[in-house]
Design an enzyme around this catalytic site. Structure first.
Site, PDB file in Angstrom:
ATOM      1  CG  LEU A 117      76.882  49.683 -61.563  1.00  0.00           C
ATOM      2  CD1 LEU A 117      76.638  49.668 -63.054  1.00  0.00           C
ATOM      3  CD2 LEU A 117      75.549  49.665 -60.841  1.00  0.00           C
ATOM      4  CG  ASP A 118      76.545  43.630 -56.946  1.00  0.00           C
ATOM      5  OD1 ASP A 118      75.500  43.414 -56.315  1.00  0.00           O
ATOM      6  OD2 ASP A 118      77.673  43.280 -56.572  1.00  0.00           O
ATOM      7  CB  VAL A 119      79.376  40.608 -60.523  1.00  0.00           C
ATOM      8  CG1 VAL A 119      79.437  39.666 -61.698  1.00  0.00           C
ATOM      9  CG2 VAL A 119      80.746  40.789 -59.937  1.00  0.00           C
ATOM     10  NE  ARG A 257      70.782  42.566 -57.163  1.00  0.00           N
ATOM     11  CZ  ARG A 257      72.084  42.782 -57.275  1.00  0.00           C
ATOM     12  NH1 ARG A 257      72.852  42.729 -56.217  1.00  0.00           N
ATOM     13  NH2 ARG A 257      72.618  43.044 -58.450  1.00  0.00           N
TER      14      ARG A 257
END
Lengths: 363, 468
Positions: A117-119, A257
Site C-alpha cells: 500500500l501507499d504511504v 486515485r
C-alpha cells in the site's frame, strides 16, 4: 492454543498473515515494527535451556565414583582417586542470554510484504514470515486475485497527485451532481475494463471454453496485464463527499486515485481521493478478527493468524492440482467466497499465458 | 519547518538532516521550496470553475456502425474522405460512430438503408440515408443528370450518403407527429398519429398496401402511398416491416398484414401476394396482440394473455416446435412453458429471441445463437446466462430491458443502459471494435447510456442519451 516455549513458536511462525496498516506509515517502517514486536515478544517466552559443556575433572572433585559415567580403564588401580579423570556436564557460560544477548533478534525473522500500500493509503496489508511466507506471497501474486478498496473522495477539488495531501490545483462547482449521474458514469467507465478483462484471459473468444467460463463469470485476466477494474459501486453520497467501493486486479494506489479524478472530470467537476482503505485482498478481509493491529502483534496472535490462513489458502487456492480442478471451484461457490479466478487453457496460443502456466506448474 | 528552512538558506547555512550529516553526504531530501508561491497556489484564493449547470438537459445522440459504402450510416467522409492521401477510405465501421443529427426519436434499419424520425411538428419529420434504388427513402431530384431532348423523366439519387429530409405529402404537417418508423428490404413505412401510414418503395408484392401494377418502375419513383387510420377498425399503433411484407398493429390489438406470402409471411393462409392490409385470423382470432416483430420472413406476435404466436418461414427451424414443414401459413400458438410474464419477442433472419420480466433472454432457431460456438441450432428456447449481460455478485440488479434482432445479429439493452450484441459480425455491424463473429453477448462501448437500438443486415443504429 497458547504457545509458551520459544523454539516451537519460532518454528510455527512461518507463513502468511494480514495486518492493518495505518495511513502515514511507510511499508518499511511497518515491517520493522512488526519484526520488532515479534522479537520483543518471543524473547519474553520460555527460552531453550542453557547449553551444557563437557569437562574432564578428576574423580576426587566430583561425587562420582569410578564406573558411574564412563568406564575408561579397568587396568588402573581402583583406589587411585586423585589421578582418575571423569567427564562431567558443566553449564556453558558462553550460552547465557546475559552474555550473548537475547535469543532472538531481527535477523531471525525474515519478513516480506505482499502487494504494498501507499504511504497515504491504509488498510489490509498481507505479510509473509520466513521463506515459506515469501514463497506463498509470490504464488498469490501470480494468481491475479481481486482486491477491494473503500475510497472516500470529495468533489470540487483537483490536486496534483489526485489525493488530499498535495497542493490543490483547481476548484469547481459540484451542486449538479446526483446519485443517478454518478452510477451512469461508473457503468460507462467500467465497460472498457470489462472487455479488456475478458480479452486478456488469453483464451480464443470464439471457443466454447471462453463461453463456458464467461457464463460462470470466471473470465479474468490470466497473463500479466495493466490494472483492470472489476466493479465500482457508490455506497454513500453526501455532497460534496462520497464513498466508493472498488474491486480491481493488479492495481496500484495511484491508479485508484486517478480513477477518482477521472470520475470527477466525467461529471464536469473535479474530485480528489481523501482516504483510500484496502478492505479485502484475496482471502483476507479487514473485518476478520485475525487481521492484526500493530499493537496486537505478538507471537500467539500471529501464530493463530497464520494457522487460519493456512486452512483457507492451502486447501483451495494455492495447490496447483486443486486450483485448476472443477471441484475447488464448486467448493468456493458453496462457501460463497468472493474470489473469482480463471482456468487456463492448455491450447492457448499466447506465449505469455503458456509461460505463466509452465512457471506455476514447475513451482 | 519550511520557514526555518527559508531563514537558514538565507544565511547560507548548509542544512542537512541528522541522517545525512552523519553519513557525510552533501545532499539532502529535506523539503525546500524551489518555486515562488503565487496567488494561484494558495487554495483559498483560487477561482471556482463552473463547467455545467444544475438544470442542464440530457442530449440524445445517434451512433452508427457497420458497412459504410451503401450510405446506410449517413457518413459521407468514411468511404469517401476529402483528402484520400491523408485519410484512407473506411469501408467498415467496427465501433459506434457519432452521427451528428438532432432531435431524433425513432430509428429504423432496413436492408442497406436507415430512416431516422423526429417527434417534432415541423414540416420535415423524417430523414433517410442509404440505398434508394427502389425509392424506399423517397424521391430526391438528382442534380447531376442532364435531361435529353424530348425526355421528361427526372432521376432521383440512387444512394443517399448523408441523412436527407424525406418529403411526405402531409395535409397539415403542423398538427401531426411521427409515432413509428419501419423499414423492410426495399420499402419503408412511416406511421403518424393523425394522417395514417405513409408507405414508400417497392410494391412488387403489395407490401406498400396498394394494388400491384405490372411493370411498374420503382427507380426514381415519387409515389408515396397513404393508408389512413380510418381503413382499420381502430387507429394503428405500431408498424413492422419484414423483408417483403408489412404488419400493422391497431390499438385494440388486431393485426393486419399485406405483402409477399409465398412463405406464409402474411399469415393469411394464401400463397399469393396480398396488396391490401387484411386482418390475420388463425390462432389470433379474438386475441389482443400487444407486440409484433419481424425482420426477414418469420414473424412473432405477443398477446396480453402471455401467449406467443408465430407464422412465416420456418426454414431454419424457428417454428419447428409447431410445424415440420418449412413454413407456417397461419398464425400458430407456440407451446412454450411460460412461468413468467413475457415482455418482448424479436424475430430475426434465422433465429428468434424472447425476453421475460425477470430480464432473462431466451433464444431458439439456427445460427450464432449466443451460447457459444457449439450451440448452432435449437428447436426449443434456451436461456442465455445472465452473467454474460453483466450480472454478477457485485451487480445483482442487472437485467435486460429490450431486445432486437437483425438478420444474423442480435442486440440487447440492459436496465443500466448498456448495449450487448452478438451474432454474425457482417461488416462490423455488431460494433464491438473488431470484425470477428461474436458467439456470446459482448458489450458495445458507446460512452453513453443506450436507449434504443435497431439492427439491419450489415449495419446498426444506436440511440443514446448523454450521461449528464
Amino acid at each position: 492454543m497458547v504457545v509458551t516455549y520459544a523454539p516451537t513458536a519460532h518454528k510455527l511462525l512461518q507463513g502468511v498473515f494480514a495486518v492493518y496498516k495505518p495511513s502515514g506509515v511507510a511499508i518499511s517502517s511497518l515491517l520493522r515494527e512488526v519484526q520488532g514486536r515479534l522479537v520483543q515478544d518471543i524473547n519474553t517466552l520460555e527460552q531453550r535451556p542453557q547449553k551444557q559443556m563437557i569437562l574432564f575433572k578428576p574423580a576426587s572433585e566430583t561425587h562420582l565414583t569410578k564406573g558411574s559415567l564412563l568406564d575408561c580403564d579397568t587396568s588402573e588401580p581402583s583406589n587411585d582417586k586423585l589421578h582418575h579423570m571423569v567427564p562431567t556436564f558443566v553449564p556453558d557460560w558462553f550460552d547465557h542470554p546475559l552474555v550473548q544477548g537475547p535469543r532472538y533478534n531481527n535477523d531471525s525473522f525474515h519478513i516480506s510484504a505482499g502487494h504494498t500500500l501507499d504511504v497515504h493509503a491504509c488498510g489490509l496489508q498481507v505479510l509473509g514470515l520466513q521463506e515459506q511466507g515469501e514463497e506463498i506471497l509470490q504464488k498469490m501474486k501470480k494468481l491475479n486475485l481481486p482486491r477491494r478498496y473503500q475510497v472516500k473522495g470529495q468533489f470540487g477539488l483537483a490536486s496534483l497527485t489526485f489525493g488530499g495531501e498535495s497542493r490543490i490545483v483547481g476548484k469547481s462547482t459540484w451542486d449538479h451532481i446526483t446519485e443517478e449521474k454518478i452510477t451512469r458514469v461508473l457503468t460507462v467507465l467500467q465497460g472498457k475494463h470489462r472487455n479488456a478483462c475478458m480479452e486478456a484471459s488469453g483464451l480464443d473468444l470464439s471457443s466454447q471454453q471462453a463461453y463456458r467460463l464467461a457464463s460462470k463469470g470466471f473470465l479474468r485476466p490470466y497473463a500479466p496485464t495493466d490494472s483492470v477494474l472489476i466493479d465500482m459501486k457508490l455506497t454513500l453520497l453526501k455532497l460534496p463527499e462520497f464513498i466508493l467501493d472498488i474491486t480491481c486486479i493488479r492495481e496500484s494506489c495511484i491508479f485508484i486515485r486517478k480513477i477518482i479524478h477521472q470520475i470527477g472530470l466525467e461529471l464536469r467537476s473535479n474530485a480528489i481521493c481523501t482516504q483510500l482503505q484496502r478492505q479485502q485482498d484475496a482471502v483476507f478481509t479487514i473485518h476478520d478478527e485475525l487481521t492484526l493491529l500493530g499493537k496486537n502483534v505478538n507471537v500467539n496472535n500471529v501464530i493463530d493468524s497464520i494457522n487460519h490462513t493456512n486452512n483457507i489458502l492451502r486447501k483451495s487456492v494455492l495447490k496447483r492440482k486443486r486450483y485448476f480442478a472443477k471441484t475447488s471451484v464448486k467448493m468456493l461457490q458453496q462457501n460463497k467466497s468472493d474470489i473469482l479466478f480463471p482456468e487456463p487453457s492448455k491450447n492457448s496460443t499466447s506465449e505469455t499465458v503458456n509461460k505463466a502456466f509452465d512457471h506455476l506448474a514447475s513451482s | 519547518m519550511t520557514n526555518i528552512v527559508r531563514k537558514l538558506k538565507k544565511w547560507n547555512v548548509l542544512l542537512l538532516c541528522n541522517k545525512h550529516s552523519q553519513l557525510n553526504h552533501h545532499k539532502c531530501t529535506v523539503y525546500t521550496p524551489s518555486y515562488k508561491r503565487t496567488v494561484d497556489d494558495v487554495e483559498e484564493k483560487q477561482p471556482v470553475h463552473k463547467f455545467i449547470g444544475k438544470h442542464r438537459k440530457r442530449v440524445s445522440r445517434i451512433h452508427v456502425c457497420g458497412l459504410t459504402v451503401t450510405g446506410a450510416l449517413g457518413v459521407l467522409k468514411l468511404p469517401l474522405p476529402e483528402n484520400k492521401l491523408r485519410i484512407p477510405p473506411k469501408f467498415q465501421q467496427n465501433y459506434p460512430y457519432h452521427l451528428i443529427i438532432d432531435d431524433i426519436s425513432h430509428i429504423a434499419c432496413g436492408y442497406g438503408f436507415s430512416i431516422l424520425a423526429s417527434k417534432l411538428k415541423d414540416q420535415i419529420k423524417v430523414w433517410g440515408c442509404g440505398i434508394n434504388t427502389n425509392s424506399q427513402i423517397g424521391f430526391h431530384k438528382s442534380r447531376k443528370t442532364k435531361i435529353k431532348k424530348g425526355e421528361t423523366h427526372t432521376k432521383s439519387y440512387q444512394y443517399l450518403m448523408e441523412p436527407t429530409p424525406i418529403p411526405l405529402p402531409f395535409k397539415d404537417a403542423g398538427k401531426t407527429r411521427v409515432i413509428d418508423v419501419a423499414c423492410g428490404r426495399a420499402h419503408s413505412l412511416i406511421l403518424t398519429d393523425k394522417e395514417g401510414i405513409f408507405a414508400m418503395g417497392n410494391n412488387a408484392f403489395g407490401q406498400c398496401g396498394r394494388q400491384i401494377i405490372e411493370g411498374e418502375v420503382y427507380e426514381s419513383s415519387a409515389k408515396v402511398h397513404r393508408i389512413p387510420h380510418e381503413r382499420f377498425p381502430s387507429p394503428v399503433v405500431k408498424v413492422v416491416c419484414g423483408m417483403d411484407h408489412s404488419l400493422f398493429l391497431t390499438q385494440t390489438g388486431e393485426l393486419f398484414s399485406c405483402g409477399w406470402s409465398a412463405d406464409g409471411q402474411t399469415g393469411l393462409g394464401i400463397a399469393e401476394p396480398v396488396p391490401e392490409p387484411t386482418q390475420l385470423r388463425g390462432d389470433l382470432d379474438g386475441v389482443k396482440i400487444t407486440q409484433v416483430s419481424s425482420f426477414a420472413d418469420t414473424s412473432l406476435a405477443l398477446s396480453d394473455t402471455n401467449d406467443i404466436f408465430g407464422w412465416g418461414s420456418s426454414e431454419y427451424g424457428q417454428l419447428a416446435c409447431v410445424t415440420e414443414s418449412t413454413q407456417a401459413m397461419l398464425p400458430t400458438k407456440l407451446p412454450f412453458d411460460r412461468q413468467k410474464k413475457i415482455i418482448q419477442v424479436a424475430a430475426g433472419g434465422t433465429a428468434c429471441l424472447l425476453l421475460n420480466e425477470s430480464g432473462d433472454v431466451w433464444v431458439w432457431g439456427y445460427g450464432i445463437l449466443g451460447k457459444g460456438p457449439n450451440l448452432e441450432n435449437a428447436v426449443w428456447p434456451r436461456r442465455i446466462p445472465r452473467t454474460l449481460f453483466g450480472f454478477s455478485q457485485f451487480k445483482p440488479d442487472m437485467h435486460v430491458k429490450q431486445i432486437k434482432c437483425g438478420l444474423g445479429s442480435f442486440a440487447a439493452i440492459t436496465n443500466t443502459g448498456e448495449l450487448y450484441t452478438w451474432g454474425k459480425n457482417k461488416s462490423g455491424c455488431l460494433g464491438i471494435g473488431s470484425a470477428r463473429d461474436q458467439y456470446f453477448p459482448w458489450k458495445v462501448l458507446t460512452g453513453f447510456e443506450v436507449v434504443d437500438v435497431s439492427c439491419g443486415v450489415d449495419h446498426m443504429v444506436v440511440k443514446s442519451k448523454s450521461l449528464l
